[in-house]
Write a protein that holds these residues in place. Structure first.
Motif, PDB file in Angstrom:
ATOM      1  N   GLN A 120       0.849  -1.172   0.000  1.00 20.88           N
ATOM      2  CA  GLN A 120       0.000   0.000   0.000  1.00 20.88           C
ATOM      3  C   GLN A 120       0.896   1.237   0.000  1.00 20.88           C
ATOM      4  O   GLN A 120       1.791   1.359   0.831  1.00 20.88           O
ATOM      5  CB  GLN A 120      -0.909   0.009   1.241  1.00 20.88           C
ATOM      6  CG  GLN A 120      -1.811  -1.228   1.321  1.00 20.88           C
ATOM      7  CD  GLN A 120      -2.777  -1.144   2.477  1.00 20.88           C
ATOM      8  OE1 GLN A 120      -3.592  -0.229   2.549  1.00 20.88           O
ATOM      9  NE2 GLN A 120      -2.693  -2.094   3.393  1.00 20.88           N
ATOM     10  N   ARG A 166      -3.699   6.279   7.947  1.00 18.12           N
ATOM     11  CA  ARG A 166      -4.707   5.322   7.488  1.00 18.12           C
ATOM     12  C   ARG A 166      -4.173   3.890   7.553  1.00 18.12           C
ATOM     13  O   ARG A 166      -4.860   2.978   8.036  1.00 18.12           O
ATOM     14  CB  ARG A 166      -5.122   5.674   6.062  1.00 18.12           C
ATOM     15  CG  ARG A 166      -6.258   4.805   5.526  1.00 18.12           C
ATOM     16  CD  ARG A 166      -6.786   5.325   4.204  1.00 18.12           C
ATOM     17  NE  ARG A 166      -5.795   5.239   3.122  1.00 18.12           N
ATOM     18  CZ  ARG A 166      -5.108   6.265   2.640  1.00 18.12           C
ATOM     19  NH1 ARG A 166      -5.282   7.489   3.133  1.00 18.12           N
ATOM     20  NH2 ARG A 166      -4.242   6.104   1.650  1.00 18.12           N
ATOM     21  N   HIS A 167      -2.943   3.686   7.098  1.00 18.37           N
ATOM     22  CA  HIS A 167      -2.376   2.331   7.092  1.00 18.37           C
ATOM     23  C   HIS A 167      -2.113   1.825   8.512  1.00 18.37           C
ATOM     24  O   HIS A 167      -2.357   0.647   8.808  1.00 18.37           O
ATOM     25  CB  HIS A 167      -1.076   2.305   6.291  1.00 18.37           C
ATOM     26  CG  HIS A 167      -1.253   2.695   4.852  1.00 18.37           C
ATOM     27  ND1 HIS A 167      -2.388   2.380   4.131  1.00 18.37           N
ATOM     28  CD2 HIS A 167      -0.433   3.379   3.991  1.00 18.37           C
ATOM     29  CE1 HIS A 167      -2.270   2.851   2.891  1.00 18.37           C
ATOM     30  NE2 HIS A 167      -1.098   3.456   2.790  1.00 18.37           N
ATOM     31  N   GLN A 214      -5.376   0.850  10.057  1.00 18.13           N
ATOM     32  CA  GLN A 214      -5.772  -0.471   9.559  1.00 18.13           C
ATOM     33  C   GLN A 214      -5.031  -1.564  10.318  1.00 18.13           C
ATOM     34  O   GLN A 214      -5.625  -2.571  10.739  1.00 18.13           O
ATOM     35  CB  GLN A 214      -5.450  -0.584   8.063  1.00 18.13           C
ATOM     36  CG  GLN A 214      -5.685  -1.975   7.480  1.00 18.13           C
ATOM     37  CD  GLN A 214      -5.073  -2.143   6.093  1.00 18.13           C
ATOM     38  OE1 GLN A 214      -4.718  -1.161   5.433  1.00 18.13           O
ATOM     39  NE2 GLN A 214      -4.929  -3.391   5.663  1.00 18.13           N
ATOM     40  N   GLU A 237      -6.757  -4.439  12.586  1.00 21.58           N
ATOM     41  CA  GLU A 237      -6.597  -5.849  12.209  1.00 21.58           C
ATOM     42  C   GLU A 237      -5.603  -6.579  13.103  1.00 21.58           C
ATOM     43  O   GLU A 237      -5.345  -7.764  12.906  1.00 21.58           O
ATOM     44  CB  GLU A 237      -6.141  -5.934  10.748  1.00 21.58           C
ATOM     45  CG  GLU A 237      -7.170  -5.382   9.766  1.00 21.58           C
ATOM     46  CD  GLU A 237      -6.681  -5.404   8.323  1.00 21.58           C
ATOM     47  OE1 GLU A 237      -5.533  -5.881   8.086  1.00 21.58           O
ATOM     48  OE2 GLU A 237      -7.426  -4.960   7.434  1.00 21.58           O
ATOM     49  N   VAL A 270       0.744  -5.522   7.493  1.00 25.44           N
ATOM     50  CA  VAL A 270       0.334  -4.488   6.536  1.00 25.44           C
ATOM     51  C   VAL A 270       1.604  -3.976   5.868  1.00 25.44           C
ATOM     52  O   VAL A 270       2.494  -3.444   6.546  1.00 25.44           O
ATOM     53  CB  VAL A 270      -0.422  -3.339   7.235  1.00 25.44           C
ATOM     54  CG1 VAL A 270      -0.732  -2.224   6.242  1.00 25.44           C
ATOM     55  CG2 VAL A 270      -1.704  -3.856   7.881  1.00 25.44           C
TER      56      VAL A 270
END
Length: 515
Positions: free
Chosen positions: A32, A42-43, A46, A50, A87
């Motif tokens: 990403q 944002r990452h 996430q 998660e 991620v």
């Protein structure tokens, strides 16, 4: 130029969603892209939701070791499978705002790989110079442990007992990309030596690795304890140990020998033993082609160990060694089809040929590779460097100028432009119009780049300012610098007043020094 990291595997694919990291279309890691703080937030949100760690990759299109990562580690089946557990965030150094993110994460060199916890705390920096299998083990250790290497280091320095995996995290930490997160640079050698001693009995391979790195980290000209020489010779004589320490041996060969020996019979014998170990690594088919080329370069570096550092035409190199350099460079150019691997290996092979004094072969290799490179400006810059070392000033300037003209991306253009300006000031200081034009172009590009006054771009502009300050002493030159100063003042005035960091960096560039 050392090709870091030097990893091995078949070139498949690298996928990076909507990213400038030059993705291909097949299956791969679901990278990403991040180009601003909002992307990062944002990452990381996430990852927290998660309950996954974050692996951050910082690189550039042209960077040979970054391309080596893309050709090897990132497309390994086990890495792709493992990536489902974290991620994956990729930052291209030429993306808008990327250099600002570099300041946030304290990353400078390409490539840098950082593993974060789901909460956003840095766990470790992965060793780009190790081979793929070793990096995978360290990544898995970091993922399973979740314990920041900073805490592990603090316990080790305090004398607390660590298990073998914790020692391995320290041994395979990315010390070269640490950026003083764990230690000031001047403390690195002594701390690594302390860790090497403390880890004995827990993990022999890691203890040896830490010791080798401690010797390699010594300041140039500083001697290590000669009592360690038998330890180095034992590593060199043992094929399995030498393979395990391949990256340290190939990257640190001259420093290890110089630190542990003085000119004379002992040094000659150790160089011969080192050369034999490097020959084995160079012939080891389990290593990547880049690793093998790097081993061959280390042989050349050892062969010219006591020669003047910048001697362009080293004398007395063995004919067989020169033949190996020619043959392996030629085969790499002929056989490699993957674009990422070519960018990594061919540039390294050209550097190897130059170190051996085979300038025509180096130039021919680079010229033949230009049309097949996705970043030919990098090769043009190498051609400029080759010409400069051979005393061909006009040819060097032509290549440096073309490299700048063809370069892509805001940070890269500032970097390549500052290199071109440096070449002009050094080799053609009387050409004031050309120097002024190049500097004016760089300031104009900085005006359009919101990240121009951060990290790599800021360093490029500081280089430009330093060059102009030293060059602009004569009246005609001072007038040119005055005009450039006026242009730069205009750039600074347009910066966002809220960005105090950028404002300060810009205004300080050509600021007259107080008496």
């Amino acid at each position: 130029m050392k090709l870091l990291p030097l990893l091995s595997s078949l070139a498949l694919v690298l996928t990076l969603s909507t990213s400038p990291l030059h993705a291909s279309t097949g299956p791969g890691v679901a990278w990403q892209a991040a180009a601003a703080d909002a992307d990062i937030e944002r990452h990381f949100a996430q990852a927290k939701a998660e309950k996954k760690p974050v692996l951050l990759y910082w690189g550039a299109k042209w960077c040979p070791p970054c391309n080596q990562l893309k050709a090897t580690l990132f497309n390994r089946a086990d890495f792709i499978e493992q990536s489902k557990a974290f991620v994956a965030v990729g930052i291209d150094g030429d993306a808008p705002g990327a250099q600002k993110l570099g300041t946030r994460f304290k990353v400078r060199g390409y490539p840098t790989l950082i593993l974060f916890s789901p909460a956003g705390n840095e766990i470790t920096r992965l060793p780009g110079e190790a081979d793929a299998a070793q990096v995978m083990k360290v990544l898995q250790l970091g993922l399973s442990s979740g314990r920041p290497v900073k805490a592990v280091l603090a316990d080790a320095k305090a004398g607390k007992k660590l298990n073998a995996n914790e020692w391995r995290l320290l041994g395979f930490y990315g010390w070269e990309t640490d950026e003083q997160q764990l230690l000031p640079v001047e403390q690195r050698a002594a701390t690594l030596a302390q860790l090497a001693k403390a880890s004995e009995g827990a993990d022999a391979e890691t203890a040896t690795r830490l010791w080798l790195k401690s010797v390699g980290a010594l300041a140039d000209g500083q001697a290590a304890d000669p009592a360690g020489l038998p330890r180095l010779r034992a590593v060199l004589a043992d094929a399995a140990q030498a393979h395990a320490q391949m990256d340290v041996l190939t990257n640190e060969a001259p420093d290890l020998v110089k630190a542990l020996t003085s000119p004379g019979d002992t040094r000659t014998a150790v160089v011969a033993e080192f050369d034999a170990a490097l020959k084995r690594l160079n012939a080891d088919a389990s290593l990547s082609r880049a690793d093998r080329i790097n081993a061959l370069q280390a042989r050349v570096d050892l062969a010219r160990l006591d020669a003047p550092k910048d001697e362009p035409y080293p004398k007395g190199l063995p004919a067989a060694l020169l033949a190996d350099a020619r043959d392996q460079a030629s085969r790499a150019n002929r056989e490699i089809t993957d674009g990422y691997e070519r960018q990594a290996v061919v540039t390294g092979a050209a550097h190897l040929l130059g170190r051996a004094g085979l300038w025509k072969e180096s130039d021919d290799l680079l010229k033949s590779a230009l049309a097949r490179s996705h970043s030919p400006y990098y090769l043009m810059s190498q051609l400029g460097g080759n010409a400069k070392k051979q005393g061909k000033k006009q040819e060097a300037l032509r290549w440096y100028e073309e490299a700048f003209n063809k370069s892509e991306g805001p940070a890269t253009r500032l970097q390549w432009g500052s290199n071109y300006l440096g070449a002009l000031v050094e080799m053609s200081p009387e050409d004031a119009p050309r120097i002024e034009k190049a500097a004016a172009q760089l300031f104009a590009e900085a005006e359009k780049d919101p990240g121009a006054f951060y990290e790599r771009s800021e360093r490029s502009l500081k280089k430009v300012a330093s060059l102009l300050t030293s060059w602009g002493q004569a009246p005609a030159q001072a007038a040119a610098v005055g005009r450039l100063k006026t242009q730069l003042d205009g750039v600074c005035s347009k910066l966002d007043a809220a960005d105090a960091k950028a404002k300060s960096a810009c205004e300080g560039l050509l600021k007259p020094k107080k008496a």
